[in-house]
Design an enzyme around this catalytic site. Sequence first.
Site, PDB file in Angstrom:
ATOM      1  N   CYS A   2      33.529  -7.504  17.316  1.00 17.91           N
ATOM      2  CA  CYS A   2      34.780  -7.048  17.939  1.00 17.91           C
ATOM      3  C   CYS A   2      35.679  -8.222  18.332  1.00 17.91           C
ATOM      4  O   CYS A   2      35.202  -9.240  18.810  1.00 17.91           O
ATOM      5  CB  CYS A   2      34.487  -6.281  19.212  1.00 17.91           C
ATOM      6  SG  CYS A   2      33.422  -4.879  18.949  1.00 17.91           S
ATOM      7  N   ARG A  27      35.822 -12.295  11.658  1.00 23.57           N
ATOM      8  CA  ARG A  27      34.717 -12.042  12.578  1.00 23.57           C
ATOM      9  C   ARG A  27      33.944 -10.781  12.184  1.00 23.57           C
ATOM     10  O   ARG A  27      32.817 -10.580  12.635  1.00 23.57           O
ATOM     11  CB  ARG A  27      35.244 -11.904  14.012  1.00 23.57           C
ATOM     12  CG  ARG A  27      35.801 -13.204  14.569  1.00 23.57           C
ATOM     13  CD  ARG A  27      36.684 -12.965  15.756  1.00 23.57           C
ATOM     14  NE  ARG A  27      35.968 -12.397  16.872  1.00 23.57           N
ATOM     15  CZ  ARG A  27      35.418 -13.092  17.863  1.00 23.57           C
ATOM     16  NH1 ARG A  27      35.512 -14.407  17.856  1.00 23.57           N
ATOM     17  NH2 ARG A  27      34.810 -12.506  18.844  1.00 23.57           N
ATOM     18  N   TRP A  74      33.519  -3.487  15.757  1.00 22.19           N
ATOM     19  CA  TRP A  74      32.302  -3.564  14.942  1.00 22.19           C
ATOM     20  C   TRP A  74      31.315  -2.649  15.653  1.00 22.19           C
ATOM     21  O   TRP A  74      30.851  -2.962  16.746  1.00 22.19           O
ATOM     22  CB  TRP A  74      31.808  -4.999  14.906  1.00 22.19           C
ATOM     23  CG  TRP A  74      30.680  -5.271  13.961  1.00 22.19           C
ATOM     24  CD1 TRP A  74      30.764  -5.431  12.611  1.00 22.19           C
ATOM     25  CD2 TRP A  74      29.302  -5.428  14.306  1.00 22.19           C
ATOM     26  NE1 TRP A  74      29.518  -5.677  12.097  1.00 22.19           N
ATOM     27  CE2 TRP A  74      28.607  -5.677  13.110  1.00 22.19           C
ATOM     28  CE3 TRP A  74      28.585  -5.374  15.496  1.00 22.19           C
ATOM     29  CZ2 TRP A  74      27.238  -5.876  13.072  1.00 22.19           C
ATOM     30  CZ3 TRP A  74      27.220  -5.575  15.469  1.00 22.19           C
ATOM     31  CH2 TRP A  74      26.558  -5.826  14.256  1.00 22.19           C
ATOM     32  N   ASN A 100      34.993  -5.960  24.281  1.00 24.95           N
ATOM     33  CA  ASN A 100      34.047  -6.638  23.397  1.00 24.95           C
ATOM     34  C   ASN A 100      32.758  -6.820  24.190  1.00 24.95           C
ATOM     35  O   ASN A 100      32.800  -7.314  25.315  1.00 24.95           O
ATOM     36  CB  ASN A 100      34.660  -7.993  22.993  1.00 24.95           C
ATOM     37  CG  ASN A 100      33.749  -8.796  22.094  1.00 24.95           C
ATOM     38  OD1 ASN A 100      32.761  -8.290  21.581  1.00 24.95           O
ATOM     39  ND2 ASN A 100      34.094 -10.059  21.895  1.00 24.95           N
ATOM     40  N   GLY A 101      31.624  -6.382  23.638  1.00 25.10           N
ATOM     41  CA  GLY A 101      30.357  -6.525  24.352  1.00 25.10           C
ATOM     42  C   GLY A 101      29.659  -5.185  24.465  1.00 25.10           C
ATOM     43  O   GLY A 101      29.983  -4.243  23.740  1.00 25.10           O
ATOM     44  N   GLU A 463      16.826 -19.738   3.130  1.00 28.94           N
ATOM     45  CA  GLU A 463      18.294 -19.743   3.251  1.00 28.94           C
ATOM     46  C   GLU A 463      18.929 -19.186   1.968  1.00 28.94           C
ATOM     47  O   GLU A 463      19.921 -18.443   2.034  1.00 28.94           O
ATOM     48  CB  GLU A 463      18.784 -21.171   3.553  1.00 28.94           C
ATOM     49  CG  GLU A 463      20.291 -21.389   3.498  1.00 28.94           C
ATOM     50  CD  GLU A 463      21.099 -20.523   4.468  1.00 28.94           C
ATOM     51  OE1 GLU A 463      20.521 -19.904   5.368  1.00 28.94           O
ATOM     52  OE2 GLU A 463      22.332 -20.462   4.284  1.00 28.94           O
ATOM     53  N   LYS A 467      21.505 -16.010   1.612  1.00 31.34           N
ATOM     54  CA  LYS A 467      22.827 -16.029   0.948  1.00 31.34           C
ATOM     55  C   LYS A 467      22.930 -14.901  -0.070  1.00 31.34           C
ATOM     56  O   LYS A 467      23.934 -14.216  -0.159  1.00 31.34           O
ATOM     57  CB  LYS A 467      23.082 -17.367   0.221  1.00 31.34           C
ATOM     58  CG  LYS A 467      23.428 -18.568   1.073  1.00 31.34           C
ATOM     59  CD  LYS A 467      24.697 -18.464   1.848  1.00 31.34           C
ATOM     60  CE  LYS A 467      24.530 -17.899   3.186  1.00 31.34           C
ATOM     61  NZ  LYS A 467      24.068 -18.283   4.355  1.00 31.34           N
ATOM     62  N   GLU A 470      23.240 -11.513   1.749  1.00 38.62           N
ATOM     63  CA  GLU A 470      24.539 -11.332   2.406  1.00 38.62           C
ATOM     64  C   GLU A 470      25.654 -11.075   1.390  1.00 38.62           C
ATOM     65  O   GLU A 470      26.488 -10.204   1.590  1.00 38.62           O
ATOM     66  CB  GLU A 470      24.912 -12.594   3.202  1.00 38.62           C
ATOM     67  CG  GLU A 470      24.104 -12.792   4.466  1.00 38.62           C
ATOM     68  CD  GLU A 470      24.402 -14.133   5.142  1.00 38.62           C
ATOM     69  OE1 GLU A 470      24.589 -14.154   6.355  1.00 38.62           O
ATOM     70  OE2 GLU A 470      24.450 -15.175   4.445  1.00 38.62           O
ATOM     71  N   HIS A 486      -1.240 -15.042  -3.486  1.00 38.96           N
ATOM     72  CA  HIS A 486      -1.842 -14.262  -2.397  1.00 38.96           C
ATOM     73  C   HIS A 486      -1.089 -12.952  -2.167  1.00 38.96           C
ATOM     74  O   HIS A 486      -1.146 -12.409  -1.065  1.00 38.96           O
ATOM     75  CB  HIS A 486      -1.874 -15.092  -1.113  1.00 38.96           C
ATOM     76  CG  HIS A 486      -2.694 -16.339  -1.240  1.00 38.96           C
ATOM     77  ND1 HIS A 486      -4.039 -16.322  -1.514  1.00 38.96           N
ATOM     78  CD2 HIS A 486      -2.346 -17.652  -1.176  1.00 38.96           C
ATOM     79  CE1 HIS A 486      -4.491 -17.572  -1.594  1.00 38.96           C
ATOM     80  NE2 HIS A 486      -3.473 -18.395  -1.398  1.00 38.96           N
ATOM     81  N   LYS A 581      30.822 -12.324  11.435  1.00 37.88           N
ATOM     82  CA  LYS A 581      30.708 -13.782  11.424  1.00 37.88           C
ATOM     83  C   LYS A 581      30.087 -14.278  12.721  1.00 37.88           C
ATOM     84  O   LYS A 581      29.254 -15.168  12.726  1.00 37.88           O
ATOM     85  CB  LYS A 581      32.116 -14.379  11.244  1.00 37.88           C
ATOM     86  CG  LYS A 581      32.157 -15.893  11.237  1.00 37.88           C
ATOM     87  CD  LYS A 581      31.584 -16.422   9.947  1.00 37.88           C
ATOM     88  CE  LYS A 581      31.504 -17.925   9.897  1.00 37.88           C
ATOM     89  NZ  LYS A 581      30.520 -18.345   8.881  1.00 37.88           N
TER      90      LYS A 581
END
Length: 586
Positions: A2, A27, A74, A100-101, A463, A467, A470, A486, A581
């Site tokens: 948000c 964001r 969001w 926001n929160g 990582e 990527k 995402e 294994h 973000k």
Amino acid sequence: MCSIIGYIGKKIASPIIVNGLKRMEYRGYDSVGVATESENQIELKKGIGKVNEVNLKIHLDKLPGKIGIGHTRWATHGKVTDVNAHPHPSNSGKIAIVHNGIIENFEELKKQLENEGYSFKSETDSEVIANLLQKNYELTGDVKETILKTVSKLKGHFSFVAMFENGQLAAARFHEPLIIGIGKDDFFLSSDVLGFIEYTDDAIYMENGNFVILDKNKFQIFDFNGEHVKYVITKVSKEFGDAYKGDYAHFTLKEIFEQHETILKAGEKTPDAIEKTADYIRHAKNIYITGSGTSYNSALIAKQIFSKYAKIKAETIISSELQFAPDSIEENSILIAISQSGESADVLDAVRIAKEANCKIISIVNLLTSSLARESDIVIGMNCGPEIGVAATKSFTSQLVIIYKIVQKLSNNDITINFEKFSESILKILENPKKIQQIAKELKDISDIYILGRGINYPIAIEAALKLKELTYIHAEGIPGGELKHGPLALMDSNVFVIVFNPNDSTYSDMLTSAREIKARNAKIIGISDIESDVYDYWIEIPKIDEVLYPISEIIPIQLLSYYAALEKNTDPDYPRNLAKSVTVK
Ligand code: G6P
């Protein structure tokens, strides 16, 4: 995540607010809304979708008045719907808020307010703030008293802006970012400097537990006890204004291509911090390294590099996990917190826990004005410029360079790294994306990718999987090469792609053996290596470099591969679905 914004001044508010919301799009969000005040009337418009789409449909930027608030949501509490989008009006329509929160006790507050006759339209936690403000404003008739009474009832994390029908704005901050922009004849409120950077370079970073009341030509800041608070005006670096994608199709591509330059700038603006960090580490009882997402993957690499090159043991902690084992932090140790934004709620929470155990906090952060930077004893700046693409790219490689620089200091410069030369080899990878583009086409219809690495290359495999997930929404998993037999070997068949990180280091021959085992099960292999081999179906060449630097050069082809595969799959590389973000809620 948000974003909130507010404007009060001499100009028409709605276009300024819409513009600010567009700037903060990176964001991540799912719906947008604006409310303005004109002639003691509040008008409000909101809807699902991107700022431009919604604006085209319902003309957010045509709302009248010189005072306004705006929001990109969001979803956390309640589905993605028009009604759940912000701003939320109070029952009387005389107050509107953006938030926001998370208000943790919203259910309890909602019940109380419902018993008193208030009704709720949305499923959000935020709407309780609007009605609580109305209740307190009707009781006191005073904005300051209203805010004080309201914040005393709220539990959780919040920053909100409230617009009152009488033409006043008020905004409160509690564990969520809130910044005041001071213009020539106007004021801005925002969760991000980008919300107002076009209009002013003067900002006040509000402290936690403070609120501000703004009129057209003045503002006052108070703490949650109602006491006046002194403030400092910070010149916000114009560098933030550099958040345009220029000739690149996407921010993500631009940011990947900047890396041969950004790695040379890492830590430059905070020159003494690396020396000081090395000193703290030498004298620390324990060293913990924490982060979320990509930044946590940097922590994994830091642990290995500290141990291998400086003989220093460190423990890594996923930021969101520390709350469940706070006792694992021993008193008087050091916590190195890695975060691009410096606003990830999980990282800030980990820092709070470490501080309670009297730990010193060293942060590796891109935004030097962020909450994390302000909570830290030492701040090392990544200095890679604004990173807008949701998936972290250049911030990751800058974090790694800083870690190398710390290790160089710890080893009394026993390891020498020629970063200039290294930058040239990174440029070589970036200049030849054709082959990677071809391989990306092959990934279009596949559902699983496995990525193998051993030793220092294993965190890079993790990582790389992040990527790919995402950017392409393909299921991707990083696996330590030796673990293949294994379990994961059972998954290998001709429908599967496997990426193997196989640089010419101590892991080389073991990884080649793993690759052959995969080949025997008909899976396709993409080899990332400086040595060609017939075992790879596709070979992505990385330059021959000093062994210590392989992790940085290995991730770049995978960033490119993920980006180009996203284009093949028609997903939005800058704004992947459901992601944000800067994740400012827990
Ligand atoms: C979000 C982003 C990730 C990022 C993580 C940590 O989940 O989508 O790309 O790695 O946050 O962000 P930070 O700003 O703390 O590094």
